[in-house]
Write a protein that holds these residues in place. Structure first.
Motif, PDB file in Angstrom:
ATOM      1  N   GLU A  15      14.524   9.505 -13.453  1.00  0.00           N
ATOM      2  CA  GLU A  15      14.844   9.463 -14.885  1.00  0.00           C
ATOM      3  C   GLU A  15      14.466  10.782 -15.556  1.00  0.00           C
ATOM      4  OE1 GLU A  15      13.809   6.786 -18.809  1.00  0.00           O
ATOM      5  OE2 GLU A  15      13.622   5.868 -16.831  1.00  0.00           O
ATOM      6  N   VAL A  16      13.324  11.332 -15.180  1.00  0.00           N
ATOM      7  CA  VAL A  16      12.899  12.620 -15.729  1.00  0.00           C
ATOM      8  C   VAL A  16      13.893  13.712 -15.339  1.00  0.00           C
ATOM      9  CG1 VAL A  16      11.123  14.426 -15.598  1.00  0.00           C
ATOM     10  CG2 VAL A  16      10.459  12.025 -15.858  1.00  0.00           C
ATOM     11  N   LYS A  17      14.351  13.680 -14.092  1.00  0.00           N
ATOM     12  CA  LYS A  17      15.339  14.667 -13.638  1.00  0.00           C
ATOM     13  C   LYS A  17      16.627  14.542 -14.454  1.00  0.00           C
ATOM     14  CE  LYS A  17      13.820  15.145  -8.837  1.00  0.00           C
ATOM     15  NZ  LYS A  17      14.170  14.902  -7.425  1.00  0.00           N
ATOM     16  N   LEU A  18      17.052  13.306 -14.692  1.00  0.00           N
ATOM     17  CA  LEU A  18      18.265  13.084 -15.488  1.00  0.00           C
ATOM     18  C   LEU A  18      18.080  13.580 -16.920  1.00  0.00           C
ATOM     19  CD1 LEU A  18      19.410   9.532 -14.297  1.00  0.00           C
ATOM     20  CD2 LEU A  18      20.624  11.692 -13.976  1.00  0.00           C
ATOM     21  N   GLN A  19      16.909  13.298 -17.486  1.00  0.00           N
ATOM     22  CA  GLN A  19      16.641  13.757 -18.856  1.00  0.00           C
ATOM     23  C   GLN A  19      16.664  15.280 -18.932  1.00  0.00           C
ATOM     24  OE1 GLN A  19      12.922  11.896 -19.852  1.00  0.00           O
ATOM     25  NE2 GLN A  19      13.892   9.985 -20.505  1.00  0.00           N
ATOM     26  N   ALA A  21      18.210  17.324 -16.885  1.00  0.00           N
ATOM     27  CA  ALA A  21      19.594  17.768 -16.680  1.00  0.00           C
ATOM     28  C   ALA A  21      20.403  17.581 -17.969  1.00  0.00           C
ATOM     29  CB  ALA A  21      20.232  16.992 -15.530  1.00  0.00           C
ATOM     30  N   SER A  22      20.190  16.460 -18.638  1.00  0.00           N
ATOM     31  CA  SER A  22      20.894  16.193 -19.901  1.00  0.00           C
ATOM     32  C   SER A  22      20.530  17.238 -20.947  1.00  0.00           C
ATOM     33  CB  SER A  22      20.553  14.803 -20.430  1.00  0.00           C
ATOM     34  OG  SER A  22      21.036  13.814 -19.555  1.00  0.00           O
ATOM     35  N   GLN A  24      19.532  20.252 -20.437  1.00  0.00           N
ATOM     36  CA  GLN A  24      20.129  21.533 -20.056  1.00  0.00           C
ATOM     37  C   GLN A  24      21.620  21.556 -20.392  1.00  0.00           C
ATOM     38  OE1 GLN A  24      19.252  22.684 -16.056  1.00  0.00           O
ATOM     39  NE2 GLN A  24      20.023  24.753 -16.327  1.00  0.00           N
ATOM     40  N   ILE A  25      22.298  20.442 -20.137  1.00  0.00           N
ATOM     41  CA  ILE A  25      23.732  20.348 -20.452  1.00  0.00           C
ATOM     42  C   ILE A  25      23.956  20.514 -21.950  1.00  0.00           C
ATOM     43  CG2 ILE A  25      25.699  18.754 -20.532  1.00  0.00           C
ATOM     44  CD1 ILE A  25      24.651  17.674 -17.788  1.00  0.00           C
ATOM     45  N   VAL A  26      23.140  19.833 -22.738  1.00  0.00           N
ATOM     46  CA  VAL A  26      23.274  19.920 -24.198  1.00  0.00           C
ATOM     47  C   VAL A  26      22.989  21.336 -24.674  1.00  0.00           C
ATOM     48  CG1 VAL A  26      22.284  19.147 -26.390  1.00  0.00           C
ATOM     49  CG2 VAL A  26      22.805  17.481 -24.606  1.00  0.00           C
ATOM     50  N   GLN A  27      21.940  21.952 -24.158  1.00  0.00           N
ATOM     51  CA  GLN A  27      21.609  23.325 -24.553  1.00  0.00           C
ATOM     52  C   GLN A  27      22.742  24.285 -24.204  1.00  0.00           C
ATOM     53  OE1 GLN A  27      17.860  23.985 -22.571  1.00  0.00           O
ATOM     54  NE2 GLN A  27      16.668  23.303 -24.325  1.00  0.00           N
ATOM     55  N   THR A  28      23.322  24.119 -23.030  1.00  0.00           N
ATOM     56  CA  THR A  28      24.431  24.975 -22.603  1.00  0.00           C
ATOM     57  C   THR A  28      25.641  24.779 -23.514  1.00  0.00           C
ATOM     58  OG1 THR A  28      23.668  24.897 -20.319  1.00  0.00           O
ATOM     59  CG2 THR A  28      25.950  25.566 -20.670  1.00  0.00           C
ATOM     60  N   ALA A  29      25.937  23.518 -23.832  1.00  0.00           N
ATOM     61  CA  ALA A  29      27.077  23.226 -24.706  1.00  0.00           C
ATOM     62  C   ALA A  29      26.867  23.824 -26.093  1.00  0.00           C
ATOM     63  CB  ALA A  29      27.283  21.716 -24.807  1.00  0.00           C
ATOM     64  N   ILE A  30      25.660  23.710 -26.617  1.00  0.00           N
ATOM     65  CA  ILE A  30      25.365  24.279 -27.942  1.00  0.00           C
ATOM     66  C   ILE A  30      25.492  25.795 -27.900  1.00  0.00           C
ATOM     67  CG2 ILE A  30      23.521  24.659 -29.636  1.00  0.00           C
ATOM     68  CD1 ILE A  30      22.581  21.776 -29.000  1.00  0.00           C
ATOM     69  N   LEU A  31      24.945  26.411 -26.863  1.00  0.00           N
ATOM     70  CA  LEU A  31      25.023  27.861 -26.731  1.00  0.00           C
ATOM     71  C   LEU A  31      26.476  28.336 -26.675  1.00  0.00           C
ATOM     72  CD1 LEU A  31      23.606  30.591 -26.290  1.00  0.00           C
ATOM     73  CD2 LEU A  31      23.587  30.080 -23.857  1.00  0.00           C
TER      74      LEU A  31
END
Length: 68
Positions: A15-19, A21-22, A24-31
């Motif tokens: 669950e921590v790994k998924l969080q 990863a999530s 990181q995905i959000v940060q990348t999308a915002i960037l």
């Protein structure tokens, strides 16, 4: 079972790994979104500046012809 400090058992660790990863995905999308908006803004500014330059030059040409 004994876990090292900060280490969690299987399902919680997943669950921590998924969080992470999530996040990181959000940060990348915002960037990417910020970069895209920035590029579009710069392109719009360039178009505005060149349009203003053309209008100024047309105004100067008109004034030169008016003087004759």
């Amino acid at each position: 079972m004994v876990f090292a400090p900060g280490e969690k058992p299987g399902p919680e660790q997943d669950e921590v790994k998924l969080q992470n990863a999530s996040k990181q995905i959000v940060q990348t999308a915002i960037l990417q979104a910020v970069q895209q908006v920035s590029q579009e803004s710069q392109q719009k500014e360039k178009r505005t500046n060149s349009s203003m330059s053309l209008q100024l030059e047309r105004g100067k040409l008109t004034k030169k012809h008016d003087k004759k």
